[in-house]
Scaffold this motif. Structure first.
Motif, PDB file in Angstrom:
ATOM      1  N   TYR A 368       0.837  -1.208   0.000  1.00  0.00           N
ATOM      2  CA  TYR A 368       0.000   0.000   0.000  1.00  0.00           C
ATOM      3  C   TYR A 368       0.869   1.253   0.000  1.00  0.00           C
ATOM      4  CZ  TYR A 368      -2.941   3.699   1.981  1.00  0.00           C
ATOM      5  OH  TYR A 368      -3.582   4.884   2.219  1.00  0.00           O
ATOM      6  N   ARG A 369       1.885   1.258   0.838  1.00  0.00           N
ATOM      7  CA  ARG A 369       2.768   2.434   0.907  1.00  0.00           C
ATOM      8  C   ARG A 369       3.603   2.586  -0.356  1.00  0.00           C
ATOM      9  NH1 ARG A 369       6.374   1.911   5.832  1.00  0.00           N
ATOM     10  NH2 ARG A 369       7.021   3.991   5.134  1.00  0.00           N
ATOM     11  N   ILE A 370       3.994   1.467  -0.975  1.00  0.00           N
ATOM     12  CA  ILE A 370       4.751   1.539  -2.233  1.00  0.00           C
ATOM     13  C   ILE A 370       3.908   2.179  -3.330  1.00  0.00           C
ATOM     14  CG2 ILE A 370       5.712   0.111  -4.098  1.00  0.00           C
ATOM     15  CD1 ILE A 370       6.683  -1.831  -1.904  1.00  0.00           C
ATOM     16  N   LEU A 371       2.622   1.918  -3.312  1.00  0.00           N
ATOM     17  CA  LEU A 371       1.731   2.513  -4.309  1.00  0.00           C
ATOM     18  C   LEU A 371       1.457   3.991  -4.040  1.00  0.00           C
ATOM     19  CD1 LEU A 371      -0.907  -0.339  -4.712  1.00  0.00           C
ATOM     20  CD2 LEU A 371       0.662   0.482  -6.482  1.00  0.00           C
ATOM     21  N   LYS A 372       1.631   4.419  -2.803  1.00  0.00           N
ATOM     22  CA  LYS A 372       1.192   5.764  -2.424  1.00  0.00           C
ATOM     23  C   LYS A 372       2.320   6.746  -2.120  1.00  0.00           C
ATOM     24  CE  LYS A 372      -2.034   8.087   0.719  1.00  0.00           C
ATOM     25  NZ  LYS A 372      -3.001   7.922   1.825  1.00  0.00           N
ATOM     26  N   ASP A 373       3.354   6.308  -1.400  1.00  0.00           N
ATOM     27  CA  ASP A 373       4.299   7.259  -0.820  1.00  0.00           C
ATOM     28  C   ASP A 373       5.498   7.660  -1.687  1.00  0.00           C
ATOM     29  OD1 ASP A 373       2.663   7.259   1.345  1.00  0.00           O
ATOM     30  OD2 ASP A 373       3.900   5.926   2.576  1.00  0.00           O
ATOM     31  N   PRO A 374       6.213   6.726  -2.336  1.00  0.00           N
ATOM     32  CA  PRO A 374       7.469   7.124  -2.997  1.00  0.00           C
ATOM     33  C   PRO A 374       7.276   8.194  -4.069  1.00  0.00           C
ATOM     34  CG  PRO A 374       7.294   4.732  -2.853  1.00  0.00           C
ATOM     35  CD  PRO A 374       5.961   5.274  -2.465  1.00  0.00           C
ATOM     36  N   ALA A 377       6.364   6.515  -7.295  1.00  0.00           N
ATOM     37  CA  ALA A 377       5.363   5.460  -7.125  1.00  0.00           C
ATOM     38  C   ALA A 377       4.725   5.112  -8.467  1.00  0.00           C
ATOM     39  CB  ALA A 377       4.285   5.912  -6.142  1.00  0.00           C
ATOM     40  N   LEU A 378       4.339   3.845  -8.605  1.00  0.00           N
ATOM     41  CA  LEU A 378       3.779   3.366  -9.861  1.00  0.00           C
ATOM     42  C   LEU A 378       2.500   4.117 -10.221  1.00  0.00           C
ATOM     43  CD1 LEU A 378       4.721   1.240 -11.858  1.00  0.00           C
ATOM     44  CD2 LEU A 378       3.263  -0.421 -10.724  1.00  0.00           C
ATOM     45  N   THR A 379       1.701   4.453  -9.214  1.00  0.00           N
ATOM     46  CA  THR A 379       0.479   5.220  -9.483  1.00  0.00           C
ATOM     47  C   THR A 379       0.811   6.595 -10.065  1.00  0.00           C
ATOM     48  OG1 THR A 379       0.551   5.897  -7.156  1.00  0.00           O
ATOM     49  CG2 THR A 379      -0.902   4.066  -7.715  1.00  0.00           C
ATOM     50  N   LYS A 380       1.863   7.228  -9.550  1.00  0.00           N
ATOM     51  CA  LYS A 380       2.263   8.551 -10.053  1.00  0.00           C
ATOM     52  C   LYS A 380       2.826   8.447 -11.468  1.00  0.00           C
ATOM     53  CE  LYS A 380       3.235  10.077  -5.340  1.00  0.00           C
ATOM     54  NZ  LYS A 380       4.269  10.464  -4.355  1.00  0.00           N
ATOM     55  N   ASP A 390      -3.677  14.655 -21.539  1.00  0.00           N
ATOM     56  CA  ASP A 390      -4.633  15.560 -20.903  1.00  0.00           C
ATOM     57  C   ASP A 390      -5.800  14.788 -20.289  1.00  0.00           C
ATOM     58  OD1 ASP A 390      -5.497  17.978 -19.974  1.00  0.00           O
ATOM     59  OD2 ASP A 390      -6.608  18.509 -21.794  1.00  0.00           O
ATOM     60  N   VAL A 391      -5.496  13.627 -19.735  1.00  0.00           N
ATOM     61  CA  VAL A 391      -6.492  12.812 -19.032  1.00  0.00           C
ATOM     62  C   VAL A 391      -6.058  12.715 -17.577  1.00  0.00           C
ATOM     63  CG1 VAL A 391      -7.498  10.513 -18.791  1.00  0.00           C
ATOM     64  CG2 VAL A 391      -7.146  11.490 -21.065  1.00  0.00           C
ATOM     65  N   GLN A 392      -6.972  13.035 -16.661  1.00  0.00           N
ATOM     66  CA  GLN A 392      -6.658  13.016 -15.232  1.00  0.00           C
ATOM     67  C   GLN A 392      -7.020  11.663 -14.642  1.00  0.00           C
ATOM     68  OE1 GLN A 392      -8.197  16.302 -12.970  1.00  0.00           O
ATOM     69  NE2 GLN A 392      -7.983  15.215 -11.017  1.00  0.00           N
ATOM     70  N   LEU A 393      -6.052  11.049 -13.968  1.00  0.00           N
ATOM     71  CA  LEU A 393      -6.255   9.744 -13.344  1.00  0.00           C
ATOM     72  C   LEU A 393      -6.119   9.895 -11.837  1.00  0.00           C
ATOM     73  CD1 LEU A 393      -6.551   6.619 -13.667  1.00  0.00           C
ATOM     74  CD2 LEU A 393      -4.047   6.519 -13.744  1.00  0.00           C
ATOM     75  N   ASP A 394      -7.139   9.436 -11.109  1.00  0.00           N
ATOM     76  CA  ASP A 394      -7.119   9.501  -9.648  1.00  0.00           C
ATOM     77  C   ASP A 394      -7.370   8.104  -9.074  1.00  0.00           C
ATOM     78  OD1 ASP A 394      -6.785  12.369  -9.393  1.00  0.00           O
ATOM     79  OD2 ASP A 394      -8.853  12.537 -10.114  1.00  0.00           O
ATOM     80  N   PHE A 395      -6.792   7.855  -7.905  1.00  0.00           N
ATOM     81  CA  PHE A 395      -6.970   6.580  -7.213  1.00  0.00           C
ATOM     82  C   PHE A 395      -7.599   6.835  -5.850  1.00  0.00           C
ATOM     83  CE2 PHE A 395      -3.572   5.789 -10.195  1.00  0.00           C
ATOM     84  CZ  PHE A 395      -3.759   4.482 -10.625  1.00  0.00           C
ATOM     85  N   GLU A 396      -8.713   6.196  -5.579  1.00  0.00           N
ATOM     86  CA  GLU A 396      -9.271   6.265  -4.232  1.00  0.00           C
ATOM     87  C   GLU A 396      -8.388   5.465  -3.280  1.00  0.00           C
ATOM     88  OE1 GLU A 396     -13.325   5.060  -4.113  1.00  0.00           O
ATOM     89  OE2 GLU A 396     -14.026   6.684  -5.439  1.00  0.00           O
ATOM     90  N   ASP A 397      -8.343   5.917  -2.035  1.00  0.00           N
ATOM     91  CA  ASP A 397      -7.476   5.263  -1.062  1.00  0.00           C
ATOM     92  C   ASP A 397      -7.868   3.803  -0.858  1.00  0.00           C
ATOM     93  OD1 ASP A 397      -5.183   6.040   0.640  1.00  0.00           O
ATOM     94  OD2 ASP A 397      -6.461   5.275   2.245  1.00  0.00           O
ATOM     95  N   LEU A 447     -10.652  10.223 -14.840  1.00  0.00           N
ATOM     96  CA  LEU A 447     -10.844   8.808 -14.499  1.00  0.00           C
ATOM     97  C   LEU A 447     -10.550   8.603 -13.023  1.00  0.00           C
ATOM     98  CD1 LEU A 447      -8.971   7.190 -17.531  1.00  0.00           C
ATOM     99  CD2 LEU A 447     -11.437   7.469 -17.272  1.00  0.00           C
ATOM    100  N   THR A 448     -11.408   7.874 -12.347  1.00  0.00           N
ATOM    101  CA  THR A 448     -11.203   7.566 -10.933  1.00  0.00           C
ATOM    102  C   THR A 448     -11.225   6.049 -10.747  1.00  0.00           C
ATOM    103  OG1 THR A 448     -12.283   9.633 -10.257  1.00  0.00           O
ATOM    104  CG2 THR A 448     -12.048   7.912  -8.586  1.00  0.00           C
ATOM    105  N   ILE A 449     -10.165   5.523 -10.160  1.00  0.00           N
ATOM    106  CA  ILE A 449     -10.079   4.086  -9.886  1.00  0.00           C
ATOM    107  C   ILE A 449     -10.708   3.818  -8.527  1.00  0.00           C
ATOM    108  CG2 ILE A 449      -8.543   2.098  -9.675  1.00  0.00           C
ATOM    109  CD1 ILE A 449      -8.630   3.392 -12.470  1.00  0.00           C
TER     110      ILE A 449
END
Length: 472
Positions: A368-374, A377-380, A390-397, A447-449
């Motif tokens: 979870y922290r690897i996906l969020k903190d660094p 991070a892969l999500t970033k 020009d597409v916004q991607l968001d991840f819910e916690d 887009l929201t995951i």
């Protein structure tokens, strides 16, 4: 900005925490090793030679951060760094790389990075020389225009004529004024597409050196090739390119002329000897199990270990840039040790790595922290990729928690490949979206995951008995 050359151990760990989750014991050991290098260089001169680095052996499954720790450490140390795989080396007498090549690679890397820095320092001076060359190609200066030359062209002026003395001066002034106008146009970027003819230095042909195997090492062969290359006449070739392309081609060439390569080689050797870091990965692949069976296909495993001994302990290695002493190079070895154990290495080599640290397997919270903190991070990374469209991607916690849970479960049930499992999970989750952008999902889309989307697309990874689709 932190001064990376004098970071304290706590600062080093804090910097590593920005990119690597967990593994605090390993971070503390490498932080102390890095700080000890600074301490040695500030110790009394008679003691500097006596203080040797404590080499580190990292033990842990793949994907837990061994390589990343070493790579980030070298970045923080601002030091020459090479990563090699122990399985690539063979004992002398077999076909393959010899262990000394890792030191030659380190010397090559040290020279390359130092040369690049020196060229950056003279970039402004080189840019001025490039501007003059481009200007000469556009408006050649008047050279050798004398009164005698004017008389030979049939203009009919005598040497005493006032016109004869005025004409060259007026032509010279006109040429200089024209050149200044074009110089201003070059600086304003108005002539970037104008095509000009420039001369570029042409590297000589590669000279092959033939000899019996084992008669000459790589450094000797490379040195002979360089020597023969300098003896051959250097040729230049003309190319017709745009002003913008000419600037790029000529800038590197002019910058290279302004640096002292002999000084760079000497300084690079010093940096490699005192600050260099060599990361030897997969060292467990050259160990033999307790039953005497090899941990892999290479028949020269113990020979590789014996060849590593003098390099790690401290020896002089001949490179094309000079002799490199390995006494104060920091060696960090790493291996998963699934088949073999660290004790299966020959005792002499075990003694060359006095600090042994075991990296822990990643937990759900770690994922979870690897996906969020660094910072990386892969999500970033995926957000940056889609931001280019020009597409916004968001991840819910909650979605990140679900992703971490699925990655952890797959690692537990199939094969533990550490954080690399997240690449598989994220790819499967986002592949359809990445394919639809920008055709079905145009610019401006948000887009929201959600946890529901993660569950829908990834739950089959855990339930499906056909594991081939998600094993890397």
């Amino acid at each position: 900005m932190l001064d990376t050359t004098s970071l304290t151990p706590a600062q080093i760990v804090a910097e590593l925490d920005k990119y690597i989750i967990g593994q605090h014991e390993a971070k503390r050991h490498v932080a102390i090793a890095l700080r000890n290098r600074w301490r040695r260089l500030h110790a009394p001169a008679e003691m500097q030679k006596e203080i040797v680095p404590n080499n580190i052996l990292m033990i842990g499954a793949t994907g837990v951060g061994k390589t990343e720790i070493a790579r980030r450490l070298a970045f923080l140390a601002d030091a020459p760094f090479v990563k090699v795989e122990a399985s690539k080396f063979t004992e002398v007498g077999y076909v393959g790389r010899d262990v000394e090549s890792m030191v030659r690679d380190l010397a090559e890397q040290a020279v390359s990075r130092l040369r690049q820095r020196r060229q950056e320092e003279v970039k402004a001076q080189a840019a001025q020389a490039v501007e003059d060359l481009i200007l000469d190609a556009l408006i050649p200066p008047i050279k050798g225009y004398t009164k005698e030359a004017a008389g030979r062209t049939g203009l009919g002026f005598s040497s005493e004529s006032s016109a004869a003395s005025a004409l060259p001066d007026s032509d010279q002034e006109l040429n200089e004024r024209t050149r200044e106008r074009f110089r201003q146009k070059i600086r304003n970027g108005e002539l970037e597409d104008r095509r000009i003819e420039i001369s570029l230095a042409q590297s000589g042909p590669n000279v092959g050196i033939m000899g019996a195997p084992g008669m000459m090492d790589e450094a000797t062969i490379s040195g002979l090739q360089d020597m023969l290359g300098t003896m051959l006449p250097k040729k230049s070739r003309k190319r017709k390119v745009s002003v913008a392309e000419a600037r790029k081609l000529l800038l590197e060439e002019e910058a290279a002329k302004l640096v002292d390569m002999d000084e760079i080689k000497e300084e690079a050797i010093r940096q490699a000897e005192n600050s260099g870091i060599i990361f030897i990965d997969e060292i467990d692949k050259v160990a033999t199990s307790g039953s005497g069976k090899s941990g892999g296909p290479d028949v020269s495993r113990q020979g590789v270990q014996r060849d590593l001994l003098p390099i790690v302990e401290g020896s002089a290695v001949n490179t094309k840039y000079g002799i490199v002493n390995t006494d104060h190079i920091l060696f960090i070895a790493a291996g998963a040790f699934h088949v073999s154990k660290p004790s299966d290495l020959i005792p002499e080599l075990q003694g060359r790595f006095p600090i042994r640290v075991e990296l822990q397997s990643l937990t759900r919270d770690d994922f979870y922290r690897i996906l969020k903190d660094p910072k990386n991070a892969l999500t970033k990374q995926y957000q940056a990729l889609l931001a280019a469209e020009d597409v916004q991607l968001d991840f819910e916690d909650e979605a990140l928690l679900k992703l971490a849970e699925i990655a952890f479960e797959v690692n537990s049930e199939v094969e533990n490949i550490g954080a690399r499992r997240l690449h598989t999970v994220m790819s499967r989750l986002l592949n359809e979206l990445l394919f639809d952008v920008p055709d079905k999902l145009p610019a401006g889309t948000q887009l929201t995951i959600t946890p529901q989307l993660v569950e829908e697309r990834l739950r089959s990874m855990v339930k499906n008995s056909d594991i081939n689709q998600y094993i890397l």
